[in-house]
Design a protein around this motif. Structure first.
Motif, PDB file in Angstrom:
ATOM      1  N   SER A 144      -7.051  -0.168   5.591  1.00 35.73           N
ATOM      2  CA  SER A 144      -8.389  -0.647   5.245  1.00 35.73           C
ATOM      3  C   SER A 144      -8.319  -1.708   4.157  1.00 35.73           C
ATOM      4  CB  SER A 144      -9.247   0.536   4.792  1.00 35.73           C
ATOM      5  OG  SER A 144     -10.517   0.100   4.346  1.00 35.73           O
ATOM      6  N   ARG A 145      -7.528  -1.443   3.121  1.00 37.07           N
ATOM      7  CA  ARG A 145      -7.409  -2.430   2.035  1.00 37.07           C
ATOM      8  C   ARG A 145      -6.735  -3.700   2.520  1.00 37.07           C
ATOM      9  NH1 ARG A 145      -6.188   0.570  -3.758  1.00 37.07           N
ATOM     10  NH2 ARG A 145      -7.699   2.268  -3.480  1.00 37.07           N
ATOM     11  N   LEU A 165      -0.816   4.909  -1.129  1.00 34.62           N
ATOM     12  CA  LEU A 165      -2.092   5.042  -0.452  1.00 34.62           C
ATOM     13  C   LEU A 165      -1.878   5.719   0.904  1.00 34.62           C
ATOM     14  CD1 LEU A 165      -3.622   1.497  -1.083  1.00 34.62           C
ATOM     15  CD2 LEU A 165      -3.941   3.573  -2.434  1.00 34.62           C
ATOM     16  N   ARG A 175      -4.497   5.341   6.340  1.00 34.60           N
ATOM     17  CA  ARG A 175      -5.836   4.836   6.648  1.00 34.60           C
ATOM     18  C   ARG A 175      -6.344   3.918   5.544  1.00 34.60           C
ATOM     19  NH1 ARG A 175     -11.138   8.620   8.025  1.00 34.60           N
ATOM     20  NH2 ARG A 175     -12.624   6.894   8.283  1.00 34.60           N
ATOM     21  N   GLU A 176      -6.207   4.356   4.290  1.00 34.66           N
ATOM     22  CA  GLU A 176      -6.687   3.543   3.177  1.00 34.66           C
ATOM     23  C   GLU A 176      -5.874   2.262   3.047  1.00 34.66           C
ATOM     24  OE1 GLU A 176      -8.876   2.170  -0.065  1.00 34.66           O
ATOM     25  OE2 GLU A 176      -9.321   3.666   1.476  1.00 34.66           O
ATOM     26  N   SER A 187       0.831  -1.210   0.000  1.00 34.45           N
ATOM     27  CA  SER A 187       0.000   0.000   0.000  1.00 34.45           C
ATOM     28  C   SER A 187       0.858   1.250   0.000  1.00 34.45           C
ATOM     29  CB  SER A 187      -0.950  -0.011   1.206  1.00 34.45           C
ATOM     30  OG  SER A 187      -0.249   0.178   2.414  1.00 34.45           O
TER      31      SER A 187
END
Length: 314
Positions: A114-115, A107, A110-111, A102
């Motif tokens: 999440s992923r 990214l 946070r994203e 990520s």
């Protein structure tokens, strides 16, 4: 966009060795396209070119609607790649491997988390997420490797020998994951050494040999290219068998089992012809089965090579 990958006249040489001799490939969106061929046929080179890892010597190529030569960054943003040699870092946990990917995709924290969490759950890695990847089984490593390739939410995924070395249960679990991806609209470009894998998964197959596409079509279409297909018919009694032999002409039959074998490609038209001839003499088979050559037969017949891909473990 209806075509995920389009290549025309794709060429690649290494010195005097011609690896890809002007091949054409067209992969529809949301389908599984499999590239088969003997060792050294050029499969991995094709994947490396289409995934921007190496350059082509010639040809026009578009991936996800982007020109491969002039828009390589846009292509990279649209694809995921899982190779036959895992990109997993053994010193990191499963979760850390995904978070690293990520970061590489820029990214947000946070994203990225999440992923990673969604992929850990999707690939059934929750219990192992905090463990070092060095402790993972072969099947778990393959799942983690594929999950890492999906962090960027690609619409096209290149799978280069994704199930090599897996046991039958892990291989079939990976097949389910691949089918699930396609049901979500992802396009899969698959190379594999397992002919059963291509037969089970692929919507279309290209057979590559000596840098050229020697056959292209659905698995069923490729099997019909090879002679040796036949239809087995079994009848209720000797009377029906005799009538069927008379109606169908030259056939191989077994008087003890009231069965006969009729050469045919297994297509609808040939089956209809057989049944129409039987109907004309008032005979109906008790059982009917169609046998067509498998992909092993296609491979051997069209390449003339003995180093064919492996038969999948059953």
């Amino acid at each position: 966009m209806t075509t995920a990958i389009s290549a025309t006249g794709l060429r690649k040489s290494y010195g005097d060795k011609l690896v890809l001799d002007g091949i054409d490939l067209h992969v529809p969106v949301g389908k599984i396209f499999s590239l088969l061929g003997p060792n050294g046929a050029g499969k991995t080179t094709a994947v490396q070119i289409l995934s921007t890892l190496i350059g082509a010597d010639g040809g026009d190529v578009r991936v996800a609607g982007h020109d491969l030569a002039t828009e390589p960054d846009a292509v990279r943003a649209a694809i995921g790649v899982t190779g036959q040699f895992s990109a997993v870092d053994n010193l990191l946990t499963g979760e850390e491997n995904l978070l690293l990917m990520s970061d590489l995709h820029h990214l947000s924290r946070r994203e990225g988390r999440s992923r990673a969490a969604r992929l850990i759950e999707r690939f059934d890695l929750t219990e192992a997420a905090k463990r070092p990847a060095s402790t993972y089984s072969g099947g778990m490593r393959r799942k983690l490797d594929l999950a890492m390739g999906l962090v960027g939410n690609p619409r096209i995924v290149f799978l280069d020998e994704p199930t090599t070395g897996l046991d039958p249960r892990s291989r079939r679990a990976m097949w389910d994951i691949i089918r699930e991806l396609v049901s979500d609209g992802v396009t899969i470009f698959l190379t594999t050494q397992y002919l059963e894998e291509a037969d089970q998964l692929a919507d279309r197959i290209a057979l590559l040999d000596h840098g050229r596409i020697v056959a292209l079509g659905t698995p069923a279409e490729l099997k019909r290219l090879i002679p040796g297909g036949h239809v087995n018919l079994r009848f209720a009694d000797a009377t029906d068998l005799d009538a069927a032999v008379g109606a169908l002409g030259e056939t191989s039959y077994d008087a003890e089992t009231f069965s006969l074998q009729v050469p045919g490609d297994g297509g609808v038209r040939s089956l209809r012809t057989i049944l129409d001839r039987l109907d004309a003499v008032g005979v109906e088979p008790a059982e009917l089965s169609v046998h067509t050559p498998d992909l092993d037969d296609v491979f051997l017949a069209l390449t003339g090579r003995t180093d064919q891909p492996k038969a999948a473990h059953r």
